[in-house]
Design a protein around this motif. Structure first.
Motif, PDB file in Angstrom:
ATOM      1  N   TYR A   1       3.898   1.501  -0.983  1.00  0.00           N
ATOM      2  CA  TYR A   1       4.600   1.543  -2.257  1.00  0.00           C
ATOM      3  C   TYR A   1       3.702   2.147  -3.328  1.00  0.00           C
ATOM      4  O   TYR A   1       4.116   3.035  -4.077  1.00  0.00           O
ATOM      5  CB  TYR A   1       5.008   0.112  -2.630  1.00  0.00           C
ATOM      6  N   ALA A   2       2.457   1.678  -3.339  1.00  0.00           N
ATOM      7  CA  ALA A   2       1.517   2.179  -4.341  1.00  0.00           C
ATOM      8  C   ALA A   2       1.259   3.661  -4.145  1.00  0.00           C
ATOM      9  O   ALA A   2       1.198   4.421  -5.114  1.00  0.00           O
ATOM     10  CB  ALA A   2       0.210   1.398  -4.257  1.00  0.00           C
ATOM     11  N   ILE A   3       1.125   4.086  -2.872  1.00  0.00           N
ATOM     12  CA  ILE A   3       0.860   5.506  -2.619  1.00  0.00           C
ATOM     13  C   ILE A   3       2.047   6.349  -3.074  1.00  0.00           C
ATOM     14  O   ILE A   3       1.884   7.393  -3.694  1.00  0.00           O
ATOM     15  CB  ILE A   3       0.560   5.760  -1.127  1.00  0.00           C
ATOM     16  N   ALA A   4       3.254   5.857  -2.805  1.00  0.00           N
ATOM     17  CA  ALA A   4       4.439   6.617  -3.188  1.00  0.00           C
ATOM     18  C   ALA A   4       4.549   6.730  -4.706  1.00  0.00           C
ATOM     19  O   ALA A   4       5.167   7.654  -5.226  1.00  0.00           O
ATOM     20  CB  ALA A   4       5.684   5.966  -2.611  1.00  0.00           C
ATOM     21  N   LYS A   5       3.945   5.781  -5.412  1.00  0.00           N
ATOM     22  CA  LYS A   5       4.007   5.813  -6.873  1.00  0.00           C
ATOM     23  C   LYS A   5       2.929   6.677  -7.492  1.00  0.00           C
ATOM     24  O   LYS A   5       2.961   6.947  -8.684  1.00  0.00           O
ATOM     25  CB  LYS A   5       3.877   4.387  -7.422  1.00  0.00           C
TER      26      LYS A   5
ATOM     27  N   ILE B   1       0.848  -1.200   0.000  1.00  0.00           N
ATOM     28  CA  ILE B   1       0.000   0.000   0.000  1.00  0.00           C
ATOM     29  C   ILE B   1       0.878   1.242   0.000  1.00  0.00           C
ATOM     30  O   ILE B   1       0.677   2.169  -0.795  1.00  0.00           O
ATOM     31  CB  ILE B   1      -0.946  -0.007   1.220  1.00  0.00           C
TER      32      ILE B   1
END
Lengths: 365, 306, 279
Positions: free
Chosen positions: B109-113, B107
């Protein structure tokens, strides 16, 4: 800082010079949640001009921790009687000034005598409301499993493994309060409920509890109200008022659940919630005024009508709804009342043993 | 970095002193002193009084006597439920931390992307559930997990199961509760770490022929270790002593040190005993953590020296 | 990281993560419109609990009290926690550093009951010795919350500080910027996400704390969790569901408006840059 301290000291000297400085017109009360009528405080404020700060708690535990640490800031607190007895011994409360309590004569003499075992000469406290520790059942589910003829007015329901095992699948719960369960077991076994015999505790009592443990789904002192009303559990050892709440909730929800409260014929524990004034209260006069107000038959009758717990003022009975006074699970019949016992007060050693026995039973160790 | 001018030097050390001094002082007053009180209580005996434990010091015949009572510590050792409770707490906290990491990392990781403008929004969405009261979130889970709760009713309705699954009052419910409550504590530190990664590194890796997966395991993951460490600490440490979740969601046989301490304090009214548990718990957790942080600091210094 | 595009796996992680986080929230929102008092039995649509909520003065004042304390504790904890993190990560070795690091993480370890009790005893002792605090209330709760929240902030901020490129600061310093100037212009913006994260965590921790607040509160300073807990004895009242719904809606609206506003500003700026180019 030093100046401040001097100022405070001067202030406290002035205060202790009894009555020289009038008390502020405020009163800090710490009571159980949902435990007073809607208009009680408003009427009191109107009558006396004293502003009440009313806070609520949910268990004796935090109240006791605060009282024993000192300087709670409250002028009136409502511990249960066994807790209060220990707190009196610890020197937490002040003696009541009977000259300010003109309504004290209204209190039930027989009950006061019973309570003097916990509060010698009734010097520190007056009873507020009281009730019993009994059994709540889901009528249909219990009948379905035990048969229509099974007499349900007995502790066999929970303390006999053959019986309780039949109820395990629909959910059994128990108060997480060993100091009420242990006396109930002792009484069921025909022993003195206030016994502090170590061997009895680690022997017979533990055996009974261990034998029924596999059939108990959980130990908790409040969750069962909702669960009984929802039909999630079918048998709970609990407090009268709470189970009566569940009765009410289930009826209101019209979800086909019928809950009943039972005071077993072998007898049940009797508990009282007491009103007492901490020694370091800053507004003791106002606290006395409020105490006196609470003993007035019309005031306490209103409270009983609202919370469905009986009170200790006989003259209030005529003002209480018929529906409540005629319910034997709230106002026990004289025959049942004869079998009721008060919960004992334990010393530190027995406290520790009891609590550990309880933890061991609960965790199946 | 060194500055030869005296006043500046003075200002610098004064500033430094202030930066470390203020939190130091605050913790000294509101953590260390209270802890000393707890330590003191742990050497006392319980009694019926206000406060409910004996004094360590007493004056008799103009002599100050200090009596340390080691009973509570001996008792700790002898009462075997404590060890069981401690082990099972560490186990539950450890598994919950791993679960949080497995769920939280992707999660974060996805937000940072996400594109920069959407990140803060997503971050708020992560934290938002926590702004409802903790207790009602737990009660919402009770409503989901119980025998005639929503999950069971749905599964029964779909014909997937014939009998309700028993989930409430089991260890599964405790794991769900802890993971649910502490997930933001894992996501936030990892996110703050990942979001500053230099993207050129990844591009370089892929230019050199690394697959995205390889690039992730070789570059991103090692770089985010300090975020993982921070997140794991924030989940693991508090959940070892967790009380409310095992109390409400767990079964009676879910033994946890938080529950044992609670019952020792409130049910057995044994303040000294409960204090001793807390002291031992603190020592058993804080020493490894401090050593760990020292190593981490040394690593950092080593890097700085390069 | 930049807009490298968010892959399929990331989307899945994000969506399933949010489902896990929000299922209980939607359920409790749903039941706030329940006619029945029993939270888990549906008995028809009603908004009466919202009316009851606003009439419940005790609960409303507890909500304000909690929000106020949470805001102030989180802000103070961010200030103190950041200072502590800087001291831990940046000051190299100094006397008492090990104790300092230990002290900062220790509040995380202490069981709540003991933290609450120890602070209660401290406040009682202080008030007997110094006359302060004369009465326990929002100030004592604020102190207690700040103390354990700053530990969380310190962990989050120090994790960010550890991995941050110091060359930027050094470069600025070489260019003659003052220490304080460097801190405000360079260090602060870089650690800002960690400060935000720390503040948010601290805010929720304070908002949710029941045990410590129960110990250190005094007359008239009841926080929301205390009201909730004392009323769950009779089952969670749908009033509380209604309150949770309103909180979630209010916060998400505020967030969304802030986001939308910032997004618009950014788009305008981009347009301006573009039109400047075109000219």
């Amino acid at each position: 800082m030093k100046k401040l301290k001097q100022l405070m000291l001067a202030g406290s000297v002035a205060f202790s010079a009894a009555g020289v400085v009038a008390e502020e017109n405020v009163l800090n009360v710490y009571n159980w949640s949902d435990y007073i009528a809607e208009n009680t405080l408003a009427n009191f404020e109107k009558e006396t001009g004293i502003k009440v700060t009313y806070d609520v708690f949910d268990s004796n535990d935090v109240l006791e921790a605060k009282l024993l640490s000192g300087k709670t800031g409250y002028d009136l607190v409502v511990p249960s009687a066994t807790f209060m007895a220990r707190q009196i011994e610890a020197g937490v409360f002040q003696k009541l000034d009977m000259s300010k309590l003109s309504n004290h004569k209204e209190l039930d003499a027989a009950m006061m005598k019973k309570l003097s075992a916990l509060d010698p000469d009734n010097a520190y406290s007056i009873p507020y409301l009281w009730g019993t520790t009994g059994i709540g059942i889901n009528v249909a589910k219990v009948k379905e499993r035990l048969g229509d003829d099974f007499p349900v007015d007995t502790w066999d329901l929970i303390f006999k493994p053959e019986v309780v095992s039949k109820l395990a699948d629909c959910g059994v719960s128990m108060l997480d309060a060993w100091d009420e369960i242990v006396p109930s077991v002792l009484n069921y076994l025909g022993e003195d409920p206030s016994s502090t015999d170590k061997n009895l505790l680690s022997g017979k009592v533990t055996d009974v509890l261990k034998s029924i443990r596999p059939h108990v789904r959980y130990f908790h002192s409040s969750q069962y109200i909702n669960d009984l009303a929802n039909g999630d559990v079918c048998l709970s050892v609990g407090w009268s008022g709470d189970i009566l709440q569940a009765v009410d909730r289930a009826a209101e929800a019209e979800n086909g659940v019928e809950v009943a409260y039972i005071i077993p014929k072998e007898g049940a524990g009797l508990w009282f919630d007491m009103l007492a004034i901490p020694k370091d209260a800053s507004h003791p006069n106002n606290a006395h005024t409020f105490l006196n107000y609470l003993m007035r038959p019309d005031v306490i009758a209103d409270i009983t009508n609202y919370v469905w717990y009986p009170n200790a003022v006989p003259a209030s009975t005529s003002k209480i709804d018929e529906e409540i006074t005629s319910d034997p699970s709230i106002y026990p019949t004289p025959e049942v009342a004869a079998n009721l016992f008060t919960f004992p007060v334990y010393g530190p050693k027995f406290d520790r043993q009891g609590a550990r026995m309880w933890t061991a039973v609960k965790s199946n160790k | 970095m060194t500055n030869p001018v005296r006043p500046a030097q003075f200002l610098k050390s004064f500033g430094r002193g202030l930066v470390s001094g203020i939190p130091y002082f605050w913790l000294l007053l509101f953590f260390v002193i209270p802890f000393v009180i707890v330590l003191k209580i742990s050497f006392a005996e319980s009694q019926i009084a206000q406060p409910p434990f004996t004094d360590l010091t007493s004056f008799a015949d103009d002599m100050l006597t200090i009596s340390l009572n080691l009973f509570n510590y001996i008792d700790l050792y002898e009462y075997d439920l404590y060890l069981d409770g401690y082990i099972s707490s560490v186990k539950i906290a450890g598994i919950s931390t791993i679960l949080c990491l497995l769920i939280g990392y992707p999660i974060a990781y996805a937000i940072a992307k996400l594109p920069p403008h959407a990140r803060n929004l997503a971050l708020m969405l992560v934290i938002l559930p926590s702004w409802t009261s903790f207790l009602i979130r737990i009660y919402a889970w009770i409503g989901l997990l119980k025998n005639n709760g929503l999950i069971n009713n749905a599964l029964l309705g779909l014909g997937l199961i014939d009998e309700p699954l028993v989930m409430l009052h089991t260890p599964i419910a405790v794991y769900i509760g802890i993971v649910y409550a502490y997930l933001p504590f894992m996501i936030l530190p990892i996110y703050t770490n990942l979001v500053k990664h230099d993207h050129t590194l990844l591009e370089a890796a892929s230019d050199l022929g690394a697959t995205p997966a390889a690039a992730f395991f070789k570059v991103t993951l090692p770089l985010s270790v300090s975020g993982i460490v921070a997140g794991s600490m924030l989940v693991f440490i508090p959940s070892v002593g967790e009380f409310v979740i095992p109390e409400l969601l767990g079964g009676p046989d879910t033994l946890m040190i938080g529950k044992l301490l609670w019952s020792e304090f409130f049910n057995a009214r044994n303040w000294p005993g409960a204090s001793a548990v807390a002291v031992v718990m603190l020592i058993m957790l804080i020493i490894p953590i401090t050593i760990f942080q020292r190593y981490q600091a040394k690593d950092l210094e080593a890097i700085a020296d390069d | 990281m930049t807009n490298a595009g968010i892959g399929r796996w990331s989307w899945m992680a994000l969506v399933s993560g949010f489902i896990f986080l929000y299922v209980p929230i939607f359920i409790l929102m749903f039941y706030s419109f329940n006619e029945s008092r029993l939270v888990t039995v549906w008995a028809g649509f009603s908004i009466k609990w919202y009316g009851e909520l606003f009439r419940d003065e005790q609960m409303m004042s507890a909500v304000w009290m909690s929000l106020k304390i949470a805001f102030l504790s989180a802000s103070m904890a961010v200030v103190l926690g950041t200072m502590a993190a800087i001291a831990m990560v940046r000051f190299g070795r100094f006397r008492g550093k090990t104790m300092f690091t230990g002290m900062i993480t220790a509040p995380l370890v202490m069981p709540e009951v003991i933290t609450g009790l120890s602070l209660l005893l401290l406040f009682v002792t202080l008030s007997q010795a110094l006359g302060w605090p004369a009465e326990r209330g929002s100030v004592t709760i604020w102190i207690a919350h700040t103390t354990f929240c700053m530990a969380y902030v310190a962990v989050v901020v120090s994790s960010r500080l550890r991995e941050f490129d110091r060359s930027l600061e050094e470069a600025a310093m070489d260019l003659g910027a003052s220490r304080l100037g460097v801190f405000f212009r360079i260090t602060l913006p870089i650690v800002a996400p960690a400060l935000l994260a720390g503040w948010l965590l601290a805010f929720t921790l304070s908002l949710d704390d029941l045990v410590i607040a129960s110990f250190v509160s005094g007359p008239g300073s009841t926080t929301l969790p205390m009201v909730v807990f004392s009323s769950v004895r009779l089952g969670v009242s749908p009033k509380i569901n209604a309150l949770a719904t309103l909180l979630v809606l209010a916060v998400s609206m505020a967030t969304f408006i802030a986001w939308w506003y910032m997004r618009r500003q950014e788009l305008i700026r981009q347009k301006e840059i573009q039109s400047a180019f075109n000219k």
